[in-house]
Scaffold this motif. Structure first.
Motif, PDB file in Angstrom:
ATOM      1  N   LEU A  23      -4.626   5.905   5.643  1.00 17.01           N
ATOM      2  CA  LEU A  23      -3.280   5.466   5.276  1.00 17.01           C
ATOM      3  C   LEU A  23      -2.992   4.045   5.734  1.00 17.01           C
ATOM      4  O   LEU A  23      -2.371   3.267   5.001  1.00 17.01           O
ATOM      5  CB  LEU A  23      -2.240   6.431   5.840  1.00 17.01           C
ATOM      6  CG  LEU A  23      -2.225   7.798   5.158  1.00 17.01           C
ATOM      7  CD1 LEU A  23      -1.332   8.754   5.923  1.00 17.01           C
ATOM      8  CD2 LEU A  23      -1.781   7.674   3.728  1.00 17.01           C
ATOM      9  N   LEU A  24      -3.432   3.686   6.928  1.00 13.00           N
ATOM     10  CA  LEU A  24      -3.229   2.316   7.388  1.00 13.00           C
ATOM     11  C   LEU A  24      -4.002   1.322   6.527  1.00 13.00           C
ATOM     12  O   LEU A  24      -3.485   0.250   6.194  1.00 13.00           O
ATOM     13  CB  LEU A  24      -3.648   2.170   8.856  1.00 13.00           C
ATOM     14  CG  LEU A  24      -2.663   2.700   9.882  1.00 13.00           C
ATOM     15  CD1 LEU A  24      -3.258   2.609  11.278  1.00 13.00           C
ATOM     16  CD2 LEU A  24      -1.353   1.961   9.814  1.00 13.00           C
ATOM     17  N   PHE A  25      -5.228   1.680   6.150  1.00 12.25           N
ATOM     18  CA  PHE A  25      -6.030   0.784   5.316  1.00 12.25           C
ATOM     19  C   PHE A  25      -5.387   0.600   3.943  1.00 12.25           C
ATOM     20  O   PHE A  25      -5.275  -0.518   3.448  1.00 12.25           O
ATOM     21  CB  PHE A  25      -7.448   1.317   5.170  1.00 12.25           C
ATOM     22  CG  PHE A  25      -8.291   0.476   4.256  1.00 12.25           C
ATOM     23  CD1 PHE A  25      -8.768  -0.743   4.686  1.00 12.25           C
ATOM     24  CD2 PHE A  25      -8.581   0.904   2.978  1.00 12.25           C
ATOM     25  CE1 PHE A  25      -9.539  -1.532   3.845  1.00 12.25           C
ATOM     26  CE2 PHE A  25      -9.344   0.123   2.134  1.00 12.25           C
ATOM     27  CZ  PHE A  25      -9.824  -1.095   2.565  1.00 12.25           C
ATOM     28  N   ALA A  30      -2.456  -2.858   0.209  1.00  9.11           N
ATOM     29  CA  ALA A  30      -1.369  -3.065  -0.749  1.00  9.11           C
ATOM     30  C   ALA A  30      -0.430  -4.174  -0.284  1.00  9.11           C
ATOM     31  O   ALA A  30       0.044  -4.983  -1.094  1.00  9.11           O
ATOM     32  CB  ALA A  30      -0.600  -1.766  -0.948  1.00  9.11           C
ATOM     33  N   PHE A  31      -0.167  -4.240   1.002  1.00 10.11           N
ATOM     34  CA  PHE A  31       0.702  -5.279   1.537  1.00 10.11           C
ATOM     35  C   PHE A  31       0.071  -6.659   1.352  1.00 10.11           C
ATOM     36  O   PHE A  31       0.747  -7.613   0.949  1.00 10.11           O
ATOM     37  CB  PHE A  31       0.985  -5.008   3.018  1.00 10.11           C
ATOM     38  CG  PHE A  31       1.894  -6.014   3.647  1.00 10.11           C
ATOM     39  CD1 PHE A  31       3.222  -6.089   3.284  1.00 10.11           C
ATOM     40  CD2 PHE A  31       1.414  -6.893   4.603  1.00 10.11           C
ATOM     41  CE1 PHE A  31       4.062  -7.018   3.861  1.00 10.11           C
ATOM     42  CE2 PHE A  31       2.246  -7.826   5.190  1.00 10.11           C
ATOM     43  CZ  PHE A  31       3.571  -7.883   4.816  1.00 10.11           C
ATOM     44  N   MET A  32      -1.205  -6.783   1.616  1.00  9.96           N
ATOM     45  CA  MET A  32      -1.883  -8.068   1.429  1.00  9.96           C
ATOM     46  C   MET A  32      -1.920  -8.457  -0.046  1.00  9.96           C
ATOM     47  O   MET A  32      -1.826  -9.630  -0.388  1.00  9.96           O
ATOM     48  CB  MET A  32      -3.307  -8.012   1.994  1.00  9.96           C
ATOM     49  CG  MET A  32      -3.349  -7.878   3.506  1.00  9.96           C
ATOM     50  SD  MET A  32      -2.396  -9.133   4.382  1.00  9.96           S
ATOM     51  CE  MET A  32      -3.348 -10.577   4.033  1.00  9.96           C
ATOM     52  N   ASN A  33      -2.024  -7.466  -0.925  1.00  5.72           N
ATOM     53  CA  ASN A  33      -2.010  -7.727  -2.357  1.00  5.72           C
ATOM     54  C   ASN A  33      -0.666  -8.313  -2.788  1.00  5.72           C
ATOM     55  O   ASN A  33      -0.612  -9.249  -3.586  1.00  5.72           O
ATOM     56  CB  ASN A  33      -2.308  -6.442  -3.124  1.00  5.72           C
ATOM     57  CG  ASN A  33      -2.547  -6.688  -4.584  1.00  5.72           C
ATOM     58  OD1 ASN A  33      -2.811  -7.805  -4.996  1.00  5.72           O
ATOM     59  ND2 ASN A  33      -2.448  -5.634  -5.365  1.00  5.72           N
ATOM     60  N   ILE A  34       0.411  -7.800  -2.243  1.00  7.60           N
ATOM     61  CA  ILE A  34       1.736  -8.323  -2.579  1.00  7.60           C
ATOM     62  C   ILE A  34       1.924  -9.721  -1.995  1.00  7.60           C
ATOM     63  O   ILE A  34       2.494 -10.604  -2.641  1.00  7.60           O
ATOM     64  CB  ILE A  34       2.841  -7.363  -2.091  1.00  7.60           C
ATOM     65  CG1 ILE A  34       2.881  -6.137  -2.988  1.00  7.60           C
ATOM     66  CG2 ILE A  34       4.198  -8.033  -2.093  1.00  7.60           C
ATOM     67  CD1 ILE A  34       3.895  -5.117  -2.571  1.00  7.60           C
ATOM     68  N   GLY A  55       5.574   1.360   2.597  1.00  6.65           N
ATOM     69  CA  GLY A  55       6.351   1.873   3.719  1.00  6.65           C
ATOM     70  C   GLY A  55       6.087   3.344   3.977  1.00  6.65           C
ATOM     71  O   GLY A  55       6.025   3.781   5.132  1.00  6.65           O
ATOM     72  N   ALA A  56       5.904   4.108   2.901  1.00  7.20           N
ATOM     73  CA  ALA A  56       5.604   5.533   3.070  1.00  7.20           C
ATOM     74  C   ALA A  56       4.242   5.725   3.731  1.00  7.20           C
ATOM     75  O   ALA A  56       4.089   6.570   4.623  1.00  7.20           O
ATOM     76  CB  ALA A  56       5.644   6.231   1.716  1.00  7.20           C
ATOM     77  N   CYS A  57       3.260   4.934   3.324  1.00  5.67           N
ATOM     78  CA  CYS A  57       1.927   5.026   3.944  1.00  5.67           C
ATOM     79  C   CYS A  57       1.993   4.698   5.435  1.00  5.67           C
ATOM     80  O   CYS A  57       1.432   5.406   6.262  1.00  5.67           O
ATOM     81  CB  CYS A  57       0.944   4.093   3.251  1.00  5.67           C
ATOM     82  SG  CYS A  57       0.433   4.643   1.637  1.00  5.67           S
ATOM     83  N   VAL A  62       2.198   6.275  11.162  1.00  9.30           N
ATOM     84  CA  VAL A  62       2.857   6.226  12.479  1.00  9.30           C
ATOM     85  C   VAL A  62       3.213   7.639  12.942  1.00  9.30           C
ATOM     86  O   VAL A  62       3.066   7.964  14.126  1.00  9.30           O
ATOM     87  CB  VAL A  62       4.106   5.316  12.423  1.00  9.30           C
ATOM     88  CG1 VAL A  62       4.950   5.450  13.670  1.00  9.30           C
ATOM     89  CG2 VAL A  62       3.676   3.874  12.245  1.00  9.30           C
ATOM     90  N   ALA A  63       3.651   8.493  12.011  1.00  4.86           N
ATOM     91  CA  ALA A  63       3.948   9.882  12.371  1.00  4.86           C
ATOM     92  C   ALA A  63       2.676  10.600  12.824  1.00  4.86           C
ATOM     93  O   ALA A  63       2.696  11.376  13.790  1.00  4.86           O
ATOM     94  CB  ALA A  63       4.576  10.605  11.196  1.00  4.86           C
TER      95      ALA A  63
END
Length: 76
Positions: A23-25, A30-34, A55-57, A62-63
Motif C-alpha cells: 500500500l505504501l508503494f 501514484a503521488f509521484m505520478n501526480i 489518501g486511502a492507501c 498507517v492503520a
C-alpha cells in the motif's frame, strides 16, 4: 491466517507487513505520478479521485502500522 475457538481471525505479522509495504508503494507511486504532471495546477475531477485513492492507501497503511505496533506491545 488461523481461526481460534472464538471464531476470530489471527493475522500473522508477515501478512500485515506485506500489506503495508504494498500500500505504501502504490500510494507513493501514484503521488509521484501526480507531482510529475505538468498540469498539476489545473486539478481536474480525475485528479481529485486519484488523490482520494492515494489518501486511502496511506490511511490503510498507517492503520496497519498501528495494528502491527499494537500487537507487538500486547505480546510483551
Amino acid at each position: 491466517m488461523q481461526t481460534t475457538l472464538k471464531s476470530t481471525i489471527e493475522v500473522t505479522r508477515r501478512i500485515i507487513v506485506g500489506l503495508i509495504v504494498v500500500l505504501l508503494f502504490s500510494g507513493f507511486a501514484a503521488f509521484m505520478n501526480i507531482l510529475r504532471d505538468p498540469r498539476f495546477q489545473d486539478i481536474r475531477n480525475l485528479d481529485v479521485v486519484r488523490l482520494i485513492a492515494i489518501g486511502a492507501c496511506w490511511g490503510v497503511a498507517v492503520a496497519g502500522l498501528a495494528l502491527l505496533l499494537g500487537s507487538k506491545f500486547r505480546k510483551g
